[in-house]
Design a protein around this motif. Sequence first.
Motif: not given
Length: 364
Positions: A85-91, A213-220, A226-234, A255-257
Amino acid sequence: MADLAQEPDMPGALAPAQPVHGGPDALGAARHDFSTNSNACGPCPQALAAVQQADATRYPDPAYTHLRARLAAFHGVAPARIVLAASASEFIHRVTALAAQRGVRAVALPAHSYGDYAQAAQARGLRLLRPADAGHAAAGLHWACDPSSPLGGADPAWAAWRGARSGASEHAAAGALRVLDCAYAPLRLHTGHGVAGPRAWEVPDTGLATWQFWTPNKALGLTGVRAAYAIAPPGADADVAALHALAPSWLVGAHGVALLDCWADPATQHWLAHCLPVLRDWKARQQALCADLGWAVVTGSQANYFCAQVPAADVQAAVRHLRTHGIQVRDCRSFGLPGTVRLGVLPPASQDALRWAWLAGKGR
């Protein structure tokens, strides 16, 4: 952190409601910015170096093959379950579009929450339901955030979803989309059992049909990337395919990658683990300072931020006064919490600046 303002900036203007954000404003970046939840120990040196060294002269792989495999290994899931995802907001907007495409007519929100959940739903004409509203459990899209926003506590919805697995609760209708926002989980400083430890932020795969969904930029400490990703359920292959179909090409730039790739590195996680006790100490000091100023600290925050009720006749004027002294806090009116501010945890020097600025204005 964004939320929707209740009225346009200019009286009488026929303008849409404007998002309310923490972070830099029209005056620029505040010297002491308590208004965001970024890790004040940051930026993470490894992540910063990775971003600075990213090759911005080339397109990323549009399928993000390596990155998805790396994130999947990090979380112990199949690569097919990772959605960039481009960001949490985008997702948030994309999964809401998916819900609307599926015929969902109502969205269940936490009592107080990140404004993009509501904005995305309203943009598609979907009804907003809070926990006290009739029909909340029957909504077709349910949001939870743990730790919660803006209070930082445990989200009752997430606890109910986990209870539903054992038949203890039927919090969401069968077939509803459940999405857990893990934005602040890596910065959890406390748990219901005490102090959080390394990788305590991990959310187990409970078997529920719940997206994470995860947005590690805050923790880092790199919220500008701006970069994020989601984990789908099985078993959510159809929804994964639909979300890919709704996405534009090259969601995440070089840069997000680099940031997301570095997030999965053991050295990065080691750095984050060492931040947590520092942030806990700073948080205890900051809460004591607020109490000493006569602010009523709202209890229950597990994260690197908390809320406090400000003893001022005009809280907005008090917030503006602090801003003129280089101090920025987050007014919580747009969260439905008038008279309350949210403060991210900052180092002692910034806390002392807050004390001085508040006493200089005598709370206005």
